[in-house]
Design an enzyme around this catalytic site. Structure first.
Site, PDB file in Angstrom:
ATOM      1  N   GLU A  72      -4.591  -1.418   5.624  1.00 12.83           N
ATOM      2  CA  GLU A  72      -2.977  -1.168   5.154  1.00 12.83           C
ATOM      3  C   GLU A  72      -2.677  -0.139   6.249  1.00 12.83           C
ATOM      4  O   GLU A  72      -2.348   1.080   5.881  1.00 12.83           O
ATOM      5  CB  GLU A  72      -3.044  -0.936   3.726  1.00 12.83           C
ATOM      6  N   HIS A  80      -8.626  -3.370  -0.491  1.00 11.17           N
ATOM      7  CA  HIS A  80      -7.378  -2.876   0.175  1.00 11.17           C
ATOM      8  C   HIS A  80      -7.872  -2.864   1.788  1.00 11.17           C
ATOM      9  O   HIS A  80      -8.794  -1.839   1.878  1.00 11.17           O
ATOM     10  CB  HIS A  80      -6.745  -1.340  -0.277  1.00 11.17           C
ATOM     11  N   HIS A  90      -1.144  -2.114  -9.579  1.00 10.45           N
ATOM     12  CA  HIS A  90      -1.632  -0.983  -9.637  1.00 10.45           C
ATOM     13  C   HIS A  90      -1.113  -0.576 -11.112  1.00 10.45           C
ATOM     14  O   HIS A  90      -0.268   0.349 -11.357  1.00 10.45           O
ATOM     15  CB  HIS A  90      -1.375   0.254  -8.733  1.00 10.45           C
ATOM     16  N   GLN A 116      -9.776   5.007  -4.844  1.00  8.07           N
ATOM     17  CA  GLN A 116      -8.608   5.297  -3.961  1.00  8.07           C
ATOM     18  C   GLN A 116      -8.681   6.281  -2.804  1.00  8.07           C
ATOM     19  O   GLN A 116      -8.055   6.356  -2.061  1.00  8.07           O
ATOM     20  CB  GLN A 116      -7.484   5.743  -5.102  1.00  8.07           C
ATOM     21  N   TRP A 135       4.694   5.371  -5.379  1.00  5.08           N
ATOM     22  CA  TRP A 135       4.773   4.810  -4.052  1.00  5.08           C
ATOM     23  C   TRP A 135       5.969   4.076  -3.957  1.00  5.08           C
ATOM     24  O   TRP A 135       6.324   3.891  -3.044  1.00  5.08           O
ATOM     25  CB  TRP A 135       3.808   4.020  -3.746  1.00  5.08           C
ATOM     26  N   ASP A 149       2.217  -5.029  -6.479  1.00  2.00           N
ATOM     27  CA  ASP A 149       1.754  -3.900  -6.059  1.00  2.00           C
ATOM     28  C   ASP A 149       1.973  -2.715  -6.886  1.00  2.00           C
ATOM     29  O   ASP A 149       1.316  -1.950  -7.671  1.00  2.00           O
ATOM     30  CB  ASP A 149       1.897  -3.620  -4.592  1.00  2.00           C
ATOM     31  N   HIS A 209      -2.081  -8.694  -7.207  1.00  2.00           N
ATOM     32  CA  HIS A 209      -2.319  -7.213  -6.720  1.00  2.00           C
ATOM     33  C   HIS A 209      -1.540  -6.366  -7.331  1.00  2.00           C
ATOM     34  O   HIS A 209      -0.116  -6.178  -7.249  1.00  2.00           O
ATOM     35  CB  HIS A 209      -2.113  -7.065  -4.904  1.00  2.00           C
TER      36      HIS A 209
END
Length: 424
Positions: free
Chosen positions: A213, A210, A59, A152, A315, A309, A57
């Site tokens: 979360e 996702h 991005h 997203q 983030w 991630d 996982h």
């Protein structure tokens, strides 16, 4: 004559004194005392030889963008999403490609040779999709990059998300993604799960959502995902990523949910570094750990993989592509300190995500692709403890990265001249 011969290896399953022979990019022999010659021979001196790390996982479209257009002052998930929304209109394909290729360099150096990356499809230009499709082809000789079409801003919440997702799949994106808990209502979240699973079944694709979360114990889209996986015969092709609401659910509901996931063949992907950073933000004390119920999922028969991630993006400020760092954090947060449990954490960044991604020829058996990592450790537990140096990284029988062994020189009366933090 072999192309490559690795002697005196220790394997993750505990076998030691093993020799591994490579020819034409494949493992052709694996046994003690192999009688053979090779164009290149390496004495592994009992060090751990592993299949490569696999990130279930990630991005990549946002990686290495930290500080653009500004730093996430609160460090929260919602500010990160807002920052990404500000950054998207200014993105260029060249910048996306440059950052992604730089991260792939980091990954290879860390023995990370397969990545599943979610890519945002809510930008009508599909700029990030086109950029990462280009990157996927460019890195193919040395890294497997699997792309997930990720709405997203919400499949139903964002006006053109469904159309854009279908366009991304038409362009060659590999996996159907989603984010049901980010829809406007729980009902729309459940509807998005159904639509996405039906789309994947129609196209014969994998699914990775996702899912939940959140710290909200009533965010239960994983139940819908398990139901539609079973209904549509998608067993073994579906994963729920994050699943952090599961840490807040009551035990009675969890006792129903975990067998349902196992029966449906849905896998779980936890992201230890990010889950414990972003979750529990509304808590004072006691403060929730934030990560899903990894030991309980494993005990129920649900495969669990770990993911990085984020690395230096809106983030998260940290990260380096080191999946042993991810396993190290996962081990601590889940309190998986039993001997078998610690080895499960190593599996969560190697063999388990390889199965979830459907990687062909992965492993340490004759006939498998000769993708290997030689670690400065004696076993899998020590590798996690030390976040062990990747002495050699091998792709298809060719060494693609080398790192000197970690050690320090000492000048102490009566003590050894060097230390390498290994237990001898």
């Amino acid at each position: 004559m072999l192309d490559l011969l690795l002697r005196h290896c220790t394997l993750p399953d505990g076998r030691s004194g093993m020799d591994l022979g490579v020819e034409s990019g494949r493992i052709v022999a694996l046994q003690p005392g192999l009688q053979a010659q090779a164009a290149q021979e390496i004495d592994c001196a009992g060090q751990l030889l592993s299949p490569p790390f696999v990130d279930a996982h990630f991005h990549m479209d946002s990686t290495l963008s930290y500080g653009q257009p500004r730093v996430n002052q609160s460090g929260t998930l919602l500010e990160g999403i807002a920052l990404w929304g500000e950054l998207k209109p200014t993105l260029t394909q060249d910048a996306l490609v440059e950052r992604a290729l730089a991260y792939c360099d980091w990954a290879v150096a860390k023995g990370l040779l397969a990545i599943r990356s979610h890519v945002d499809v809510c930008d009508d230009r599909l700029l990030a999709v086109e950029a990462l499709l280009h990157v996927r082809e460019q890195v193919k000789p040395y890294l497997d990059l699997q792309l997930v079409a990720f709405p997203q801003d919400g499949l139903l919440r964002s006006a053109n998300a469904l159309r854009n997702l279908q366009r991304a799949l038409d362009l060659g994106v590999d996996v159907v993604g989603g984010i049901p808990h980010f829809e406007r209502t729980a009902e729309q979240g459940a509807q998005s799960v159904r639509l996405l699973c039906e789309l994947a079944a129609e196209r014969g694709l994998r699914v990775d959502l996702h899912c939940d979360e959140s710290d909200d114990p009533h965010s239960r889209h994983i139940e819908s995902l398990a139901f539609h996986t079973h209904r549509l015969g998608l067993q073994g092709r579906v994963a729920g990523s994050h699943l952090t609401s599961l840490h807040s659910m009551d035990n009675y509901y969890a006792s129903k949910l975990l067998p349902l996931m196992a029966e449906s063949g849905v896998a779980a992907i936890a992201n230890p570094l990010i889950n414990i950073t972003l979750q529990g933000r509304h808590d004072t004390y006691p403060k929730r750990r934030g990560m899903t119920r990894v030991p309980e999922l494993l005990a129920a028969g649900v495969p669990v993989a770990f993911g990085q991630d984020c690395v230096m993006d809106p983030w998260y400020f940290g990260g380096s592509g080191d999946l042993l760092e991810v396993a190290h954090m996962g081990l601590h947060v889940a309190q998986m300190t039993g001997q078998a449990a610690m080895r499960q954490c190593f599996d969560a960044v190697t063999t388990t995500p390889a199965r979830l991604l459907g990687l062909e020829g992965y492993g340490l058996e004759v006939g498998c692709r000769a993708d290997l990592v030689l670690l400065q450790a004696g076993d899998a537990v020590e590798a996690i403890r030390l976040r062990a140096t990747r002495l050699r990284v091998i792709r298809g029988g060719r060494i693609v990265a080398t790192t000197p062994a970690a050690s320090a020189r000492l000048d102490l009366p009566g003590r050894p001249a060097t230390v390498d933090w290994r237990r001898t």
